[in-house]
Design a protein around this motif. Structure first.
Motif, mmCIF file in Angstrom:
data_model
loop_
_atom_site.group_PDB
_atom_site.id
_atom_site.type_symbol
_atom_site.label_atom_id
_atom_site.label_comp_id
_atom_site.label_asym_id
_atom_site.label_seq_id
_atom_site.Cartn_x
_atom_site.Cartn_y
_atom_site.Cartn_z
ATOM 1 N N VAL A 164 72.802 94.098 66.965
ATOM 2 C CA VAL A 164 72.671 95.222 66.029
ATOM 3 C C VAL A 164 71.244 95.765 66.069
ATOM 4 O O VAL A 164 71.029 96.979 66.142
ATOM 5 C CB VAL A 164 73.072 94.812 64.597
ATOM 6 C CG1 VAL A 164 72.688 95.882 63.586
ATOM 7 C CG2 VAL A 164 74.564 94.523 64.519
ATOM 8 N N GLN A 165 70.252 94.877 66.045
ATOM 9 C CA GLN A 165 68.852 95.303 66.083
ATOM 10 C C GLN A 165 68.516 96.019 67.389
ATOM 11 O O GLN A 165 67.817 97.032 67.379
ATOM 12 C CB GLN A 165 67.924 94.107 65.885
ATOM 13 C CG GLN A 165 67.963 93.581 64.472
ATOM 14 C CD GLN A 165 67.137 92.317 64.287
ATOM 15 O OE1 GLN A 165 67.038 91.480 65.175
ATOM 16 N NE2 GLN A 165 66.567 92.173 63.103
ATOM 17 N N ALA B 213 70.113 99.452 67.247
ATOM 18 C CA ALA B 213 69.399 100.276 66.275
ATOM 19 C C ALA B 213 68.088 100.799 66.859
ATOM 20 O O ALA B 213 67.767 101.985 66.738
ATOM 21 C CB ALA B 213 69.133 99.478 64.994
ATOM 22 N N CYS C 209 69.585 99.283 61.112
ATOM 23 C CA CYS C 209 70.658 98.318 61.352
ATOM 24 C C CYS C 209 71.867 98.633 60.475
ATOM 25 O O CYS C 209 73.016 98.483 60.903
ATOM 26 C CB CYS C 209 70.166 96.898 61.087
ATOM 27 S SG CYS C 209 68.980 96.304 62.313
#
Length: 93
Positions: free
Chosen positions: A20-21, A24, A31
């Motif tokens: 996710v990071q 992002a 996030c």
């Protein structure tokens, strides 16, 4: 996290959180925006919480971009390697 249960899930979700990071950062979004967008790509309407106007604006900004199919696949794979969280750590009857 403060609770033992949440610490357990944090440890078991590192692969997903890192993905996710990464996504992002690549898309220059938060996030939370990636998470909300991923949920919407699955055909689910999220009901996000927010504590203030800035959080609400961040949530709405998840509509300003679309995850690629490759990004969705990466998140799906990472989530398969993470701990199940649907029961909140309690056995459901």
């Amino acid at each position: 996290p403060k609770s033992i249960t949440m610490k357990k899930y944090l440890k078991g979700s590192q692969t997903l959180l890192q993905e996710v990071q990464t996504i992002a950062t690549t898309n220059n979004v938060s996030c939370a925006q990636v998470s909300l967008n991923w949920i919407m790509k699955k055909g689910v309407i999220p009901i996000p919480g927010c504590r203030n106007g800035a959080h609400a604006l961040d949530n709405f900004a998840s509509l300003d971009f679309v995850l690629s199919e490759e990004e969705v696949e990466r998140l799906d794979v990472a989530s398969m390697n993470s701990m199940e969280f649907s029961s909140g750590g309690f056995e459901l009857e």
